[in-house]
Write an enzyme that holds these catalytic residues in place. Structure first.
Site, mmCIF file in Angstrom:
data_model
loop_
_atom_site.group_PDB
_atom_site.id
_atom_site.type_symbol
_atom_site.label_atom_id
_atom_site.label_comp_id
_atom_site.label_asym_id
_atom_site.label_seq_id
_atom_site.Cartn_x
_atom_site.Cartn_y
_atom_site.Cartn_z
ATOM 1 N N LYS A 22 45.951 91.678 116.552
ATOM 2 C CA LYS A 22 45.061 91.991 117.683
ATOM 3 C C LYS A 22 45.707 93.004 118.612
ATOM 4 C CE LYS A 22 43.921 89.851 122.116
ATOM 5 N NZ LYS A 22 45.148 90.009 122.908
ATOM 6 N N ASN A 23 46.938 92.733 119.032
ATOM 7 C CA ASN A 23 47.519 93.566 120.081
ATOM 8 C C ASN A 23 47.947 94.953 119.585
ATOM 9 O OD1 ASN A 23 46.901 91.721 122.008
ATOM 10 N ND2 ASN A 23 48.942 90.795 122.105
ATOM 11 N N CYS A 118 42.988 88.046 130.147
ATOM 12 C CA CYS A 118 43.241 86.614 130.370
ATOM 13 C C CYS A 118 43.839 86.371 131.757
ATOM 14 C CB CYS A 118 44.220 86.083 129.324
ATOM 15 S SG CYS A 118 43.441 85.706 127.763
ATOM 16 N N ARG A 123 48.501 91.055 136.974
ATOM 17 C CA ARG A 123 48.738 91.979 135.864
ATOM 18 C C ARG A 123 48.686 93.421 136.374
ATOM 19 N NH1 ARG A 123 46.031 89.542 130.423
ATOM 20 N NH2 ARG A 123 47.652 90.828 129.528
ATOM 21 N N PRO A 124 49.772 93.830 137.066
ATOM 22 C CA PRO A 124 49.779 95.184 137.648
ATOM 23 C C PRO A 124 49.878 96.259 136.567
ATOM 24 C CG PRO A 124 51.937 94.155 137.893
ATOM 25 C CD PRO A 124 51.049 93.131 137.257
ATOM 26 N N ASP A 306 53.104 84.690 123.974
ATOM 27 C CA ASP A 306 51.770 84.370 123.439
ATOM 28 C C ASP A 306 51.785 83.156 122.510
ATOM 29 O OD1 ASP A 306 50.965 86.582 124.844
ATOM 30 O OD2 ASP A 306 50.916 87.911 123.108
ATOM 31 N N ARG A 398 37.948 86.006 121.413
ATOM 32 C CA ARG A 398 38.468 87.330 121.765
ATOM 33 C C ARG A 398 39.639 87.727 120.885
ATOM 34 N NH1 ARG A 398 40.798 87.175 126.945
ATOM 35 N NH2 ARG A 398 41.767 88.948 125.961
HETATM 36 N N1 EPU Z 1 54.188 94.423 134.442
HETATM 37 C C1 EPU Z 1 54.408 95.059 135.638
HETATM 38 N N2 EPU Z 1 53.904 96.316 135.804
HETATM 39 C C2 EPU Z 1 53.200 96.947 134.816
HETATM 40 C C3 EPU Z 1 52.979 96.302 133.604
HETATM 41 C C4 EPU Z 1 53.491 95.023 133.439
HETATM 42 O O1 EPU Z 1 55.044 94.521 136.539
HETATM 43 O O2 EPU Z 1 52.786 98.090 135.046
HETATM 44 C C5 EPU Z 1 54.747 93.074 134.239
HETATM 45 C C6 EPU Z 1 53.658 92.034 134.008
HETATM 46 O O3 EPU Z 1 53.174 91.518 135.233
HETATM 47 C C7 EPU Z 1 54.387 91.008 133.170
HETATM 48 C C8 EPU Z 1 55.373 91.832 132.359
HETATM 49 O O4 EPU Z 1 55.481 93.082 133.028
HETATM 50 O O5 EPU Z 1 55.101 90.139 133.999
HETATM 51 C C9 EPU Z 1 54.968 92.087 130.931
HETATM 52 O O6 EPU Z 1 53.659 92.621 130.873
HETATM 53 P P1 EPU Z 1 53.182 93.574 129.680
HETATM 54 O O7 EPU Z 1 52.781 94.869 130.275
HETATM 55 O O8 EPU Z 1 54.207 93.558 128.597
HETATM 56 O O9 EPU Z 1 51.879 92.821 129.193
HETATM 57 P P2 EPU Z 1 50.524 93.476 128.721
HETATM 58 O O10 EPU Z 1 50.771 94.754 128.029
HETATM 59 O O11 EPU Z 1 49.527 93.440 129.833
HETATM 60 C C10 EPU Z 1 50.571 92.485 126.336
HETATM 61 C C11 EPU Z 1 49.676 91.616 125.524
HETATM 62 C C12 EPU Z 1 49.747 90.177 126.049
HETATM 63 C C13 EPU Z 1 51.197 89.707 125.997
HETATM 64 C C14 EPU Z 1 52.116 90.678 126.749
HETATM 65 C C15 EPU Z 1 53.580 90.326 126.615
HETATM 66 C C16 EPU Z 1 47.936 93.136 124.909
HETATM 67 C C17 EPU Z 1 46.522 93.554 125.052
HETATM 68 N N3 EPU Z 1 48.317 92.101 125.633
HETATM 69 O O12 EPU Z 1 50.071 92.414 127.662
HETATM 70 O O13 EPU Z 1 48.993 89.425 125.140
HETATM 71 O O14 EPU Z 1 51.290 88.426 126.580
HETATM 72 O O15 EPU Z 1 51.916 92.008 126.239
HETATM 73 O O16 EPU Z 1 53.969 90.320 125.287
HETATM 74 O O17 EPU Z 1 48.688 93.705 124.124
HETATM 75 C C18 EPU Z 1 47.622 87.696 124.410
HETATM 76 O O18 EPU Z 1 47.539 88.288 123.331
HETATM 77 O O19 EPU Z 1 47.226 86.514 124.595
HETATM 78 C C19 EPU Z 1 48.206 88.383 125.552
HETATM 79 C C20 EPU Z 1 48.037 88.015 126.802
#
Ligand code: EPU
Length: 421
Positions: A22-23, A118, A123-124, A306, A398
């Site tokens: 998915k991701n 989610c 989620r900044p 996850d 999803r």
């Molecule tokens: N963060 C920041 N600033 C940013 C981006 C992230 O502070 O600009 C922080 C977040 O708040 C968090 C950490 O960095 O504490 C990690 O966030 P990341 O950006 O890695 O997460 P994401 O890209 O929003 C993806 C997956 C998530 C998974 C995370 C961590 C997708 C669509 N989502 O999210 O997947 O938990 O990486 O591996 O790829 C899921 O599949 O259930 C899911 C939530």
């Protein structure tokens, strides 16, 4: 509304094939917008709601999207001129933020509604924005949309403040057509980061180092269509491994990359499960009582956040005390209240869930509070005595393709019903 109904107590047996990640898929589809010539034929795409949502967004941008079969999409972005992605679908999901990087690099401007996803914590996207600005874009947020403009994008050295999957992928996409060399440091190393880099390279990008600490992107003039196959889903595989152990079953999970599952395999082995790796399969069996373990989620290659929620369902009935420390998201223990309705003995202190194993869980009506929480509820339902009904299963749809069919094929008593709510 739909619910999943599970009558627990059956040990899962047999084999289950894992779908595409998915991701990875949810980043690859937006990245296909960068191809200004030719068609992208992308195979091993999971048949999930997040992908359906992306298909609609791609069409709204002017891409031609053809479903060649259940898991293969053909995306033709050559005639796209629209760089404005502001629809309800964009708001509905997280990964729609990858359209920012894709549209910016192709058109040097983009307007994209801020993403949803989610409810697992704040989620900044400040690290994404930091990257786009470093490449030369002016970024403003107005009326719930991110608006970006650049005269040109120029390669830069970018050191991320936090390790972020989303920022790594998004800025990597944005840098593909920037002039010169971009260096990304303190990057995420998840398998799907590597998969997206491989997809972009197959389209003609020049990206090196994905999967290591430093990614270098040499800007190219254009990207073109290609054929690509998405890697297997590490998280779906981990979910089935955990379900096999939780029901004391014997399940072979096929179409996986065992290397991507090492942190999960190691924890299951530490608990006493037998985990046998094949070339592209993993067999999980249990022939004795499992014991509690401590888990801390960390970026890859550490234990994936996850998978911690499904793990909490398994640990609920494992003798002794287990601790799960969630270090990525500040609000990923919301499902614990639902597990408690089924008899779990869990206390949450800050980011730590303290689990004291109980002899049995009992069926109840519980809610899928988010995607992986939903998977945790399914696993709890599979081990519980009596009937479990899971509500809000749109979260599960999803990210898990046809979950009830896959578990039924392993012998579980699980089906979907429609209810008036
Ligand atoms: N963060 C920041 N600033 C940013 C981006 C992230 O502070 O600009 C922080 C977040 O708040 C968090 C950490 O960095 O504490 C990690 O966030 P990341 O950006 O890695 O997460 P994401 O890209 O929003 C993806 C997956 C998530 C998974 C995370 C961590 C997708 C669509 N989502 O999210 O997947 O938990 O990486 O591996 O790829 C899921 O599949 O259930 C899911 C939530």
């Amino acid at each position: 509304m739909e619910r999943l109904v599970i009558n627990g107590g059956t040990a899962l047996r047999g084999s289950v094939e894992i779908n595409g990640a998915k991701n990875a898929a949810v980043a690859i589809l937006p990245a296909a917008v960068v191809a200004s010539k030719g068609k992208c034929v992308i195979d091993n795409i999971p048949d999930i709601e997040d992908v359906h949502c992306l298909e609609r967004i791609l069409r709204s941008l002017g891409c031609t999207v053809n479903k060649l079969d259940n898991n293969t999409l053909e995306v033709d972005s050559s005639d796209v001129t629209n760089f404005d992605a502001c629809t309800d679908d964009v708001r509905r999901m997280r990964a729609s933020y990858y359209f920012i990087g894709a549209l910016l690099t192709r058109f040097k401007q983009a307007k994209v509604q801020l993403p949803g996803g989610c409810p697992i914590g704040v989620r900044p996207i400040d690290q994404h924005i930091k990257g786009f600005e470093a490449l030369g874009a002016e970024v403003v947020i107005e009326h719930g949309s991110v608006i970006l403009k650049a005269d040109k994008l120029v390669g830069a050295d970018i050191f991320f403040d936090v390790v972020s999957v989303g920022a790594t992928i998004n800025v990597m996409i944005a840098a593909t057509l920037a002039e010169g060399i971009t260096t990304l440091e303190n990057v995420a190393k998840e398998p799907h980061v590597v998969d997206v880099a491989n997809f972009l390279n197959t389209m003609g990008a020049n990206i090196k180092g994905a999967g290591t600490d430093i990614i270098r992107i040499m800007g190219v003039k254009e990207l073109k269509g290609c054929s690509y196959s998405v890697i297997p889903d590490q998280i779906e595989a981990g979910t089935f491994m955990i379900a096999a152990a939780a029901t004391k079953g014997d399940v072979t999970i096929t179409n996986v990359i065992p290397k991507h599952l090492e942190s999960i395999s190691a924890k299951l082995k530490e608990m006493g499960a037998i985990v046998e790796e094949g070339d592209d399969s993993i067999r999980v069996t249990v022939d004795k009582e499992l014991k509690g373990v401590n888990i801390k989620t960390t970026p890859y290659p550490g234990f994936p956040t996850d998978v911690q929620q499904p793990m909490s369902a398994l640990l609920s009935t494992v003798a002794g005390r287990s601790l799960i420390t969630e270090s990525i998201w500040e609000n990923r223990h919301k499902h614990i209240d639902e597990l408690k309705k089924m008899g779990s003995n869990i206390k949450v202190e800050g980011r730590v869930a303290i689990i004291d194993g109980v002899k049995k869980l009992t069926g109840a009506i519980v809610k899928a509070t988010d995607l992986r929480a939903g998977a945790a509820m399914v696993i709890a339902g599979l081990v519980a005595e009596g009937e479990t009904q899971i509500t809000s299963i749109e979260h599960i749809d999803r990210g898990y393709p046809h979950i009830e069919n896959k578990f039924s094929a392993l012998g579980a008593d699980i089906h979907r019903i429609k209810v008036q709510e």
